[in-house]
Motif scaffolding. Structure first.
Motif, short mmCIF file in Angstrom:
data_model
loop_
_atom_site.label_atom_id
_atom_site.label_comp_id
_atom_site.label_asym_id
_atom_site.label_seq_id
_atom_site.Cartn_x
_atom_site.Cartn_y
_atom_site.Cartn_z
N LYS A 139 0.88 -1.17 0.00
CA LYS A 139 0.00 0.00 0.00
C LYS A 139 0.91 1.21 0.00
N LEU A 170 3.45 2.35 2.77
CA LEU A 170 2.67 2.47 4.02
C LEU A 170 2.59 1.12 4.73
N ASP A 171 2.14 1.17 5.96
CA ASP A 171 1.88 -0.01 6.78
C ASP A 171 3.12 -0.87 7.04
#
Length: 182
Positions: A139, A170-171
């Motif tokens: 992501k 992200l993440d």
């Protein structure tokens, strides 16, 4: 400066010299300052892959030859096996794998790009042309001008690359995407 950076900078300088184009002219052609261009050609700063592609197009050369020192040689089709594309480490924040390095007279440059996890803010890129991004893994946050877009697996974005843009994983997981620069 690494040997690869030295070789690429040398090939760009030779291509520019052989084309009888001075540094101010090429800098203007690709939309960077003379100081920025000079730093790239001297190997003090990496050439972004998108600017190498633009230089190749403007000077009638092939990106493959700039990157590898060998000319592209096929014109019917080109197969790049999994993980066998030419790796281009142009910026610390992105890793590029060229997916069509052997095809002669390409109209675009397709890459698989990996954005590693980082805590720092992604640096904005600006380069001539357009870009298509399709997320394969992870992501990521894509910034275009002041817009923030979150993309996940299967999402895509098409953008005008002359606008400031950046990508950030992200993440806590790297993001991988297909990037086609036109």
């Amino acid at each position: 400066m690494s040997d690869i950076k030295k070789e690429i900078a040398s090939r760009v300088r030779e291509l520019r010299d052989c084309s009888n184009i001075d540094i101010p002219s090429i800098a203007e052609m690709i939309g960077v300052s003379v100081a920025e261009y000079t730093a790239m050609e001297e190997g003090d700063v990496d050439f972004p892959a998108s600017l190498l592609w633009e230089i190749a197009n403007r000077l009638g050369a092939d990106l493959t030859e700039i990157l590898t020192g060998r000319p592209a040689h096929v014109n019917k089709f080109s197969v790049t096996r999994n993980g066998a594309g030419v790796i281009v480490k142009r910026r610390n924040q992105y890793d590029y794998e060229n997916l069509a390095q052997n095809f002669l007279h390409k109209k675009c440059e397709p890459f698989i790009v990996t954005v590693p996890v980082t805590e720092t803010e992604a640096e904005q890129n600006v380069h001539p042309g357009q870009e298509f991004i399709y997320v394969l893994e992870g992501k990521m946050e894509v910034k275009v001008l002041d817009n923030v877009i979150i993309l996940a697996v299967g999402d895509s974005i098409y953008l005008d690359s002359t606008n400031p843009h950046s990508m950030k994983a992200l993440d806590g997981t790297p993001a991988r995407f297909i990037d086609v620069i036109l």
